[in-house]
Design a protein around this motif. Structure first.
Motif, PDB file in Angstrom:
ATOM      1  N   MET A  87       0.898  -1.379   0.682  1.00 27.30           N
ATOM      2  CA  MET A  87      -0.099  -0.112   0.184  1.00 27.30           C
ATOM      3  C   MET A  87       0.878   1.314  -0.404  1.00 27.30           C
ATOM      4  O   MET A  87       1.818   1.601   1.018  1.00 27.30           O
ATOM      5  N   ARG A  88       0.859   1.976  -1.024  1.00 24.50           N
ATOM      6  CA  ARG A  88       0.985   2.954  -1.064  1.00 24.50           C
ATOM      7  C   ARG A  88       0.509   4.615   0.134  1.00 24.50           C
ATOM      8  O   ARG A  88       0.458   4.267   0.748  1.00 24.50           O
ATOM      9  N   THR A  89       2.319   4.727   0.442  1.00 23.73           N
ATOM     10  CA  THR A  89       2.052   5.764   1.688  1.00 23.73           C
ATOM     11  C   THR A  89       2.431   7.487   1.245  1.00 23.73           C
ATOM     12  O   THR A  89       3.037   7.705  -0.182  1.00 23.73           O
ATOM     13  N   ASP A  90       2.284   8.696   2.525  1.00 21.34           N
ATOM     14  CA  ASP A  90       2.718   9.496   2.064  1.00 21.34           C
ATOM     15  C   ASP A  90       4.357   9.687   2.460  1.00 21.34           C
ATOM     16  O   ASP A  90       4.738  10.455   1.413  1.00 21.34           O
ATOM     17  N   LYS A  91       4.606   8.873   3.205  1.00 17.54           N
ATOM     18  CA  LYS A  91       6.260   8.884   2.759  1.00 17.54           C
ATOM     19  C   LYS A  91       7.620   7.754   2.022  1.00 17.54           C
ATOM     20  O   LYS A  91       7.069   6.984   1.982  1.00 17.54           O
ATOM     21  N   ARG A  92       8.211   8.339   1.826  1.00 20.91           N
ATOM     22  CA  ARG A  92       8.898   7.736   0.589  1.00 20.91           C
ATOM     23  C   ARG A  92      10.405   7.997   0.842  1.00 20.91           C
ATOM     24  O   ARG A  92      10.600   9.561   1.244  1.00 20.91           O
ATOM     25  N   VAL A  93      11.199   7.323   0.748  1.00 22.99           N
ATOM     26  CA  VAL A  93      12.310   7.621   1.102  1.00 22.99           C
ATOM     27  C   VAL A  93      13.171   6.672   0.126  1.00 22.99           C
ATOM     28  O   VAL A  93      13.098   5.426  -0.560  1.00 22.99           O
ATOM     29  N   ALA A  94      14.126   7.091  -0.390  1.00 23.58           N
ATOM     30  CA  ALA A  94      15.741   6.243  -1.321  1.00 23.58           C
ATOM     31  C   ALA A  94      16.992   6.409  -0.365  1.00 23.58           C
ATOM     32  O   ALA A  94      16.939   7.219   0.200  1.00 23.58           O
ATOM     33  N   PHE A  95      17.708   5.011  -0.478  1.00 21.69           N
ATOM     34  CA  PHE A  95      19.033   4.577   0.038  1.00 21.69           C
ATOM     35  C   PHE A  95      19.840   5.650  -1.021  1.00 21.69           C
ATOM     36  O   PHE A  95      20.312   5.016  -1.897  1.00 21.69           O
ATOM     37  N   THR A  96      20.747   6.039  -0.295  1.00 23.32           N
ATOM     38  CA  THR A  96      22.316   6.213  -1.164  1.00 23.32           C
ATOM     39  C   THR A  96      23.837   6.055  -0.373  1.00 23.32           C
ATOM     40  O   THR A  96      23.622   6.096   1.016  1.00 23.32           O
ATOM     41  N   PHE A  97      24.923   5.813  -0.433  1.00 23.22           N
ATOM     42  CA  PHE A  97      25.671   5.228  -0.402  1.00 23.22           C
ATOM     43  C   PHE A  97      27.488   5.852  -0.975  1.00 23.22           C
ATOM     44  O   PHE A  97      27.216   6.037  -2.111  1.00 23.22           O
ATOM     45  N   ASP A  98      27.729   6.479   0.207  1.00 24.89           N
ATOM     46  CA  ASP A  98      28.715   7.372  -0.569  1.00 24.89           C
ATOM     47  C   ASP A  98      29.965   6.464  -0.242  1.00 24.89           C
ATOM     48  O   ASP A  98      30.413   5.834   0.309  1.00 24.89           O
ATOM     49  N   ASP A  99      31.133   7.616  -0.665  1.00 25.96           N
ATOM     50  CA  ASP A  99      32.669   6.828  -0.773  1.00 25.96           C
ATOM     51  C   ASP A  99      32.679   5.722  -1.474  1.00 25.96           C
ATOM     52  O   ASP A  99      33.491   4.542  -0.653  1.00 25.96           O
ATOM     53  N   THR A 100      32.241   5.404  -1.943  1.00 25.31           N
ATOM     54  CA  THR A 100      32.509   4.011  -3.228  1.00 25.31           C
ATOM     55  C   THR A 100      34.131   4.560  -3.852  1.00 25.31           C
ATOM     56  O   THR A 100      33.983   5.636  -4.630  1.00 25.31           O
ATOM     57  N   PRO A 101      34.599   3.704  -3.760  1.00 30.95           N
ATOM     58  CA  PRO A 101      34.974   2.445  -3.106  1.00 30.95           C
ATOM     59  C   PRO A 101      35.500   1.854  -1.920  1.00 30.95           C
ATOM     60  O   PRO A 101      36.390   2.935  -1.870  1.00 30.95           O
ATOM     61  N   HIS A 102      34.983   1.766  -0.822  1.00 34.84           N
ATOM     62  CA  HIS A 102      35.148   1.895   0.325  1.00 34.84           C
ATOM     63  C   HIS A 102      36.833   0.646   1.120  1.00 34.84           C
ATOM     64  O   HIS A 102      36.534  -0.090  -0.169  1.00 34.84           O
ATOM     65  N   ASP A 103      37.045   0.921   1.849  1.00 31.09           N
ATOM     66  CA  ASP A 103      38.613  -0.495   1.507  1.00 31.09           C
ATOM     67  C   ASP A 103      37.797  -0.981   2.884  1.00 31.09           C
ATOM     68  O   ASP A 103      36.788  -0.868   2.928  1.00 31.09           O
ATOM     69  N   ALA A 104      38.853  -1.759   3.137  1.00 29.72           N
ATOM     70  CA  ALA A 104      38.628  -3.162   4.014  1.00 29.72           C
ATOM     71  C   ALA A 104      38.241  -2.680   5.298  1.00 29.72           C
ATOM     72  O   ALA A 104      38.097  -2.096   6.180  1.00 29.72           O
ATOM     73  N   GLY A 105      37.181  -3.128   6.060  1.00 29.55           N
ATOM     74  CA  GLY A 105      36.062  -2.839   7.556  1.00 29.55           C
ATOM     75  C   GLY A 105      36.752  -4.609   8.577  1.00 29.55           C
ATOM     76  O   GLY A 105      37.155  -5.109   7.540  1.00 29.55           O
ATOM     77  N   VAL A 106      36.236  -4.286   9.718  1.00 27.47           N
ATOM     78  CA  VAL A 106      36.738  -5.246  10.702  1.00 27.47           C
ATOM     79  C   VAL A 106      35.290  -6.540  10.400  1.00 27.47           C
ATOM     80  O   VAL A 106      35.837  -8.167  10.894  1.00 27.47           O
ATOM     81  N   PHE A 107      34.866  -6.387   9.334  1.00 29.07           N
ATOM     82  CA  PHE A 107      34.121  -7.596   8.880  1.00 29.07           C
ATOM     83  C   PHE A 107      34.183  -8.239   7.726  1.00 29.07           C
ATOM     84  O   PHE A 107      33.017  -9.337   8.186  1.00 29.07           O
ATOM     85  N   PHE A 108      34.351  -7.261   7.251  1.00 31.84           N
ATOM     86  CA  PHE A 108      33.521  -7.990   5.301  1.00 31.84           C
ATOM     87  C   PHE A 108      35.525  -7.138   4.808  1.00 31.84           C
ATOM     88  O   PHE A 108      36.071  -5.720   4.915  1.00 31.84           O
ATOM     89  N   THR A 109      36.127  -7.667   3.814  1.00 33.17           N
ATOM     90  CA  THR A 109      36.179  -7.798   3.189  1.00 33.17           C
ATOM     91  C   THR A 109      35.614  -6.471   1.352  1.00 33.17           C
ATOM     92  O   THR A 109      34.745  -6.336   2.087  1.00 33.17           O
TER      93      THR A 109
END
Length: 309
Positions: free
Chosen positions: A1-23
């Motif tokens: 069901m469509r609502t009045d509140k809509r949102v999109a996701f964005t990710f900065d700083d690509t490519p990122h270096d390795a973290g503590v959980f993932f290469t």
């Protein structure tokens, strides 16, 4: 069901270096899977092109192709990530142009530019006008955000905790992370309704880091439970606010700038405590690490972009 509140996701700083959980490779594969599982059809990834030439960028083009193959899209986050405040307009635009060549003919590329640090030159109106005009002449749209978060800081806190071998509550971390996205989204939506009389399609500022990779699907589910539709980033940048260049301070996002322009919101009404790093640190210590101190991390105030953006 469509609502009045809509949102999109964005990710900065690509490519990122390795973290503590993932290469880096593991992170991309996992994030692609998490976004698919969460029903996020199209997120935006903003590339710092110069980082592809650095150690953190080894294999970065393959990872970026994995994002676009999954239906996500790309925008420019500059070549070397300069602050406009600290750079002449001429040098800043030269950096923009240097990055632009990488996007020519690139699958999933959009004519979008996201200012590093969200620094649009607010402190120098002449410089801001010069850069805005030059970007428009280049056919580049300002890839603004409306919802700031402290994902970069929370990621740094948990990374330090893991490196130091200290125990933490993963479920509590997930809950704090989800709240740290949803609470600002609700705040900026209320601010938008008060300032412009409606809920725009919101754009959330995140980063291509381990924390988002671990919990983005949980966040997406929480948004839906709270009555939000998650929409493609293409839809977000077709919202009417995309064509407005605010005069207000843009470093806190477009909704905040429009709220300042509207004169309907007092300046103090733009502050949100959850976006203060000391508040986040206290929450992390109290809820996630049982009050163990995370030493050596910067405690910035009201800087949702952070040093790494």
């Amino acid at each position: 069901m469509r609502t009045d509140k809509r949102v999109a996701f964005t990710f900065d700083d690509t490519p990122h270096d390795a973290g503590v959980f993932f290469t880096p490779d593991e992170r991309t594969a996992t994030l692609v899977g998490q976004l698919a599982d969460a029903g996020v059809e199209q997120a935006g990834f903003f590339v710092v092109v110069g980082d592809l030439q650095q150690p953190r960028g080894v294999g970065g083009e393959d990872r970026i192709r994995a994002y676009t193959a999954a239906g996500h899209v790309l925008g420019s986050h500059s070549y070397r990530h300069p602050r406009l405040e600290e750079t002449s307009a001429e040098d800043f635009l030269a950096d923009v142009d240097r990055a632009a060549g990488w996007f020519v003919g690139r699958e999933g590329a959009r004519p979008w530019f996201r200012f590093p640090f969200l620094d649009e030159g607010d402190a120098d109106p002449h410089k801001r006008t010069t850069v805005r005009k030059a970007l428009a002449e280049r056919g580049l749209q300002n890839a603004y955000v409306t919802v700031l978060t402290l994902d970069w800081y929370l990621d740094a806190l948990v990374a330090q905790t893991v490196r130091e071998g200290r125990p933490y509550d993963r479920r509590a971390l997930r809950d704090l992370y989800v709240e740290s996205l949803l609470e600002p989204a609700e705040f900026y939506d209320r601010l938008a309704v008060a300032a412009i009389g409606r809920s725009p399609v919101h754009v959330v500022l995140l980063h291509e880091n381990d924390l988002n990779t671990l919990f983005i699907a949980d966040a997406a589910r929480a948004f839906r439970v709270a009555g939000w539709d998650i929409v493609p980033i293409d839809e977000a940048y077709r919202d009417p606010i995309a064509s407005i260049e605010p005069e207000g301070w843009c470093g806190s996002g477009r909704v905040s700038a429009l709220a300042l322009d509207s004169k309907k919101i007092r300046p103090g009404g733009l502050d949100l405590e959850v976006l203060e790093t000391p508040v986040m640190l206290r929450s992390f210590e109290r809820r996630v690490t049982a009050r163990q101190t995370a030493k050596g991390l910067p405690m910035k105030s009201s800087s949702a972009e952070g040093d790494s953006l």
